[in-house]
Design an enzyme around this catalytic site. Structure first.
Site, PDB file in Angstrom:
ATOM      1  N   LYS A   1       6.446  -1.264 -13.711  1.00 34.13           N
ATOM      2  CA  LYS A   1       7.687  -2.003 -13.411  1.00 34.13           C
ATOM      3  C   LYS A   1       7.839  -3.179 -14.365  1.00 34.13           C
ATOM      4  CE  LYS A   1       8.162  -4.352  -9.400  1.00 34.13           C
ATOM      5  NZ  LYS A   1       8.490  -4.129  -7.989  1.00 34.13           N
TER       6      LYS A   1
ATOM      7  N   ASP B   1       3.203  -1.446 -10.161  1.00 34.45           N
ATOM      8  CA  ASP B   1       4.433  -1.933  -9.508  1.00 34.45           C
ATOM      9  C   ASP B   1       4.310  -3.448  -9.365  1.00 34.45           C
ATOM     10  OD1 ASP B   1       6.897  -1.709  -8.214  1.00 34.45           O
ATOM     11  OD2 ASP B   1       6.016  -1.359  -6.251  1.00 34.45           O
TER      12      ASP B   1
ATOM     13  N   GLY C   1       0.757  -1.245   0.000  1.00 33.05           N
ATOM     14  CA  GLY C   1       0.000   0.000   0.000  1.00 33.05           C
ATOM     15  C   GLY C   1       0.787   1.294   0.000  1.00 33.05           C
TER      16      GLY C   1
ATOM     17  N   ASP D   1      -7.383  -9.853  -9.564  1.00 33.77           N
ATOM     18  CA  ASP D   1      -6.305 -10.203 -10.476  1.00 33.77           C
ATOM     19  C   ASP D   1      -6.404  -9.281 -11.684  1.00 33.77           C
ATOM     20  OD1 ASP D   1      -4.699 -11.360 -12.438  1.00 33.77           O
ATOM     21  OD2 ASP D   1      -5.140 -13.394 -11.767  1.00 33.77           O
TER      22      ASP D   1
ATOM     23  N   ASP E   1      -4.930  -5.625  -6.119  1.00 33.76           N
ATOM     24  CA  ASP E   1      -3.863  -6.586  -5.846  1.00 33.76           C
ATOM     25  C   ASP E   1      -4.495  -7.947  -5.543  1.00 33.76           C
ATOM     26  OD1 ASP E   1      -0.626  -6.032  -4.926  1.00 33.76           O
ATOM     27  OD2 ASP E   1      -1.486  -8.001  -4.481  1.00 33.76           O
TER      28      ASP E   1
ATOM     29  N   TRP F   1       2.496   2.884  -2.417  1.00 33.19           N
ATOM     30  CA  TRP F   1       2.237   3.746  -3.581  1.00 33.19           C
ATOM     31  C   TRP F   1       0.847   4.366  -3.475  1.00 33.19           C
ATOM     32  CZ3 TRP F   1       4.340   2.406  -9.108  1.00 33.19           C
ATOM     33  CH2 TRP F   1       5.728   2.221  -9.032  1.00 33.19           C
TER      34      TRP F   1
END
Ligand SMILES: C[S@@+](CC[C@H](N)C(=O)[O-])C[C@H]1O[C@@H](n2cnc3c(N)ncnc32)[C@H](O)[C@@H]1O
Length: 195
Positions: free
Chosen positions: A150, A110, A54, A92, A74, A56
């Site tokens: 990322k 990320d 959490g 998902d 998440d 970000w």
């Protein structure tokens, strides 16, 4: 969290995160990118893919203020405290109902796969997550919006950068100072979505 990367021994950034009540040291990666490119601003609607634990989401919520809205997804829950204008949902990203989410000013990812130890496999799984985030951004990011994702080096970074260049006024990659020395992660950055 990036298994096998940010959960290792405490370093300067993990100590700093702990001392300042941040959910994870990863926050300093987003902070660096935000300070460099001014990604986040008051009143924005932000989507944070792979948001647990959490940090970000907390940072984005601070930057957009209560007039904005931050939604995170998440596979795992977020236990960190979030303000009322930030929400962490379990889901998902491969199964999201994108249309129902509406549009966003900023989309962050990320996301990191569960690592197998095999660099090639991990890199390709990471590339799959980054590519999925790019597809979501194609559909849900407003024109002029910004994108960060990322990816582990070795996944098809040049190809993804090429795609980003087609879709954003500026496309680049970066390795924030808070990325651990042994990590192969980099961040793809798309600034100013074309349409
Ligand atoms: C490095 S952590 C994110 C850290 C977060 N940015 C923070 O600052 O607290 C990566 C996250 O990606 C999530 N993730 C991996 N695959 C996912 C998927 N298919 N859908 C949603 N989340 C996923 C993992 O569960 C993990 O929590």
């Amino acid at each position: 969290m990036a298994r096998g990367s940010d959960r290792k021994r405490p370093d300067f950034y993990s100590r700093k995160a702990k001392a300042s009540g941040r959910a994870a040291r990863s926050v300093y990666k987003l902070e660096e990118m935000d300070q460099r490119w001014r990604i986040l601003a008051k009143g924005q609607r932000v989507l944070d893919l792979g948001c647990s634990p959490g940090s970000w989401l907390q940072y984005a919520a601070e930057k957009i203020g209560p007039q904005g809205q931050a939604i995170g997804y998440d596979l795992k829950p977020v236990n960190a405290t979030l303000p009322a204008h930030a929400e962490a949902r379990i889901g998902d990203v491969y199964e999201l109902d994108i249309e129902a989410l509406g549009t966003f000013d900023v989309i962050l990812s990320d996301m990191a796969p569960n690592t197998t130890g095999d660099r090639k496999t991990d890199a390709w799984r990471s590339a799959g997550l980054a590519e999925n985030a790019m597809l979501i951004a194609q559909q849900s990011l407003k024109p002029g919006g910004h994108f960060i994702a990322k990816i582990l080096e070795g996944g098809d970074v040049p190809e993804l950068i090429k795609k980003l260049r087609q879709n954003y006024h500026k496309a680049t990659q970066t390795r924030p100072k808070a990325t651990r020395k042994e990590s192969t992660e980099i961040f793809l950055v798309g600034l100013g979505k074309r349409h």
